[in-house]
Each structure stands twice: as C-alpha cells, then as structure tokens.
Design a protein around this motif. Sequence first.
Motif, PDB file in Angstrom:
ATOM      1  N   ASN A 283       0.828  -1.204   0.000  1.00 59.68           N
ATOM      2  CA  ASN A 283       0.000   0.000   0.000  1.00 59.68           C
ATOM      3  C   ASN A 283       0.868   1.262   0.000  1.00 59.68           C
ATOM      4  O   ASN A 283       0.377   2.358  -0.265  1.00 59.68           O
ATOM      5  N   LEU A 284       2.146   1.083   0.334  1.00 59.27           N
ATOM      6  CA  LEU A 284       3.080   2.199   0.308  1.00 59.27           C
ATOM      7  C   LEU A 284       3.642   2.373  -1.098  1.00 59.27           C
ATOM      8  O   LEU A 284       3.792   1.409  -1.842  1.00 59.27           O
ATOM      9  N   LYS A 285       3.967   3.613  -1.435  1.00 57.67           N
ATOM     10  CA  LYS A 285       4.587   3.888  -2.729  1.00 57.67           C
ATOM     11  C   LYS A 285       6.099   4.045  -2.526  1.00 57.67           C
ATOM     12  O   LYS A 285       6.539   4.920  -1.792  1.00 57.67           O
ATOM     13  N   PHE A 286       6.867   3.186  -3.164  1.00 62.42           N
ATOM     14  CA  PHE A 286       8.314   3.263  -3.038  1.00 62.42           C
ATOM     15  C   PHE A 286       8.963   2.512  -4.200  1.00 62.42           C
ATOM     16  O   PHE A 286       8.395   1.580  -4.750  1.00 62.42           O
ATOM     17  N   LYS A 287      10.157   2.936  -4.564  1.00 66.61           N
ATOM     18  CA  LYS A 287      10.939   2.233  -5.578  1.00 66.61           C
ATOM     19  C   LYS A 287      12.013   1.365  -4.933  1.00 66.61           C
ATOM     20  O   LYS A 287      12.457   0.377  -5.499  1.00 66.61           O
ATOM     21  N   GLN A 288      12.422   1.777  -3.734  1.00 66.75           N
ATOM     22  CA  GLN A 288      13.508   1.099  -3.031  1.00 66.75           C
ATOM     23  C   GLN A 288      13.326   1.323  -1.548  1.00 66.75           C
ATOM     24  O   GLN A 288      12.912   2.403  -1.120  1.00 66.75           O
ATOM     25  N   CYS A 289      13.629   0.323  -0.747  1.00 67.68           N
ATOM     26  CA  CYS A 289      13.533   0.477   0.708  1.00 67.68           C
ATOM     27  C   CYS A 289      14.426  -0.571   1.357  1.00 67.68           C
ATOM     28  O   CYS A 289      14.996  -1.447   0.699  1.00 67.68           O
ATOM     29  N   ASP A 290      14.537  -0.488   2.666  1.00 70.87           N
ATOM     30  CA  ASP A 290      15.150  -1.551   3.463  1.00 70.87           C
ATOM     31  C   ASP A 290      14.049  -2.194   4.294  1.00 70.87           C
ATOM     32  O   ASP A 290      13.102  -1.505   4.737  1.00 70.87           O
TER      33      ASP A 290
END
Length: 283
Positions: free
Chosen positions: A272-279
């Motif tokens: 549900n979160l918008k992200f291209k990259q995360c940890d």
Amino acid sequence: MINKDPIDKRIIKKIFNSTKGKNFHRRALQSNISEIKMRLNDHMIRFNPHDPIGARIYTYGSHTRKSIDYAINLLKQKDKLLNNHNCVELGGNIGTHTIYMHLHNIFKKIYVVEPEKTNFDLLTRNIFENNLENKTSLINAAISLKSTKLKLYIDKNNSGAHSLVVKQNKNSFQVVDALSPNLLFKKYNIKNVGFIFLDIEGLEIDIILELLQIVDKNIPIYFEFIPEFSSRSKVQKFFKIIADRYNNLIFFKETKSDFFTKSFTNFNELFNLKFKQCDLLIY
C-alpha cells in the motif's frame, strides 16, 4: 577560551561546517582526490568523496545509519538478538554498516562478503583502522545461487550498485569468485548466526530463500528491497513464504532529509506504500 584563528579562517570554517557548505566543498573537490579519511565521533572511515555513499558520509557523517541502528536497537529491546552470536553481512561495500553493527557490541564476529576490488580494499582498511579485524572475517567473493566464477557488472557512478544481475553497462565488469550460501557457511565454518544483513543488488529474494534452509527458523534478516528487480509473482511468492515464518516486518526509507519507518504484521499491507527502493527487517 579565545579562538585565535584569523577571522577569515573562522568564517570559512563556519560556512563549511553547515550541511550545504560541506556539500558545496565536496562538489568542488578535484577529481584526482579519490579518497578521504574522516574521523567521526565513534569511528573512522575512508571513502571516495565523488561516490554517492562517500558523498553522504562527507556531508552528513554517515550512510543510512539511522535504519540499521533502529533495527538493531529494536531487536535488542525485544530480545531477538543474543549476545555473542555471529552476523553475516552479504554486500559489505566499504564497511559502513559493518562498523555501525560492531558499534552495538553485540556480535561476536561479523562475516562480511564483498566481491568488488576497490570496495574490498576500502572495507579491509576501514576494518583494520577501527581495530575490528579480530571480530571480522573479510571474504572477497560474491554470493550467488551457484559456486562458480561470474561477471560482476560495474556501475561507474555508484559503488553500491555493482551487481551480478543488473547490467548498467554489459562491457564493464569484473570476473569474481561466487559462493552459494551453503558453501559460504561450510567453507568459513559459520555457526551460531543471530542476524543477517543483505544488500546484493537484485539477488536478495533468491539468497534469502536459500538462507532460510540453513539458519534457524526465525533469525532476524535485514535487507534491501527493490520490487522492479523481480517479477510480481516472484515477489508475492517470497512474501508468502516469509509470512509463514515471521510475524513482523519493518519498512525503512532513509533519504538525505527524511527517515521513515512503518511496522507491519500483515505483510501484504507493505504494497500500500509507494516506493521504488527500501530496506526491510523481518523478525
């Protein structure tokens, strides 16, 4: 105490001690200044100031340290990390996170795997200059599903983006030794692992699935996640598998100006979160 520095030196120091001033000064460095050694509050670090990782260190004093510190402190609070257990770090780069993790004084030894030559050289010197050589096993190799020699594709603009699978430039590569997780653990007699860290540019999902067959069922794992590196069906299958083994997932997004974290018990809510990259941390 009276400051005896000339007024022009005091003005320059004040300007360049600000975040904007440090970044301006770094960008003005000549291209032949390829390495800087910086003494920070609790460690020393060597880095290339023209590299994105080095740029963060020079300007902000660390490279995505808030996320790993948060993760380890959380696990300690919840008794999910045991003293004198070992850590396996896959993708050590120049040793920033090796040092950050050592500073928590909880791991007996950290086994660090880093394939790229320049990174490994800086990693080695950073470990020795911080007197961590007796608590660190440095392994100049890549981690892969197969133990063989492979092409490591080099990103000339980012020392943290070299990859076995993502080809920034198919003509720029190093041939490196690659170890499977099984061979890595056997060859270096790795036992009593309490934490695993992965930043391996596109192979995280595959390697974690292999590791889950080797390590204890619910060992905490911290890893970089970039959805576009894997198909949607592969990602869905992966999260279904880890949801059967783990109860908690923490999302981290650390930028130059912001630090965001969110906890999940329903792993599907991550998307549900918008992200291209995360940890991510699973425990």
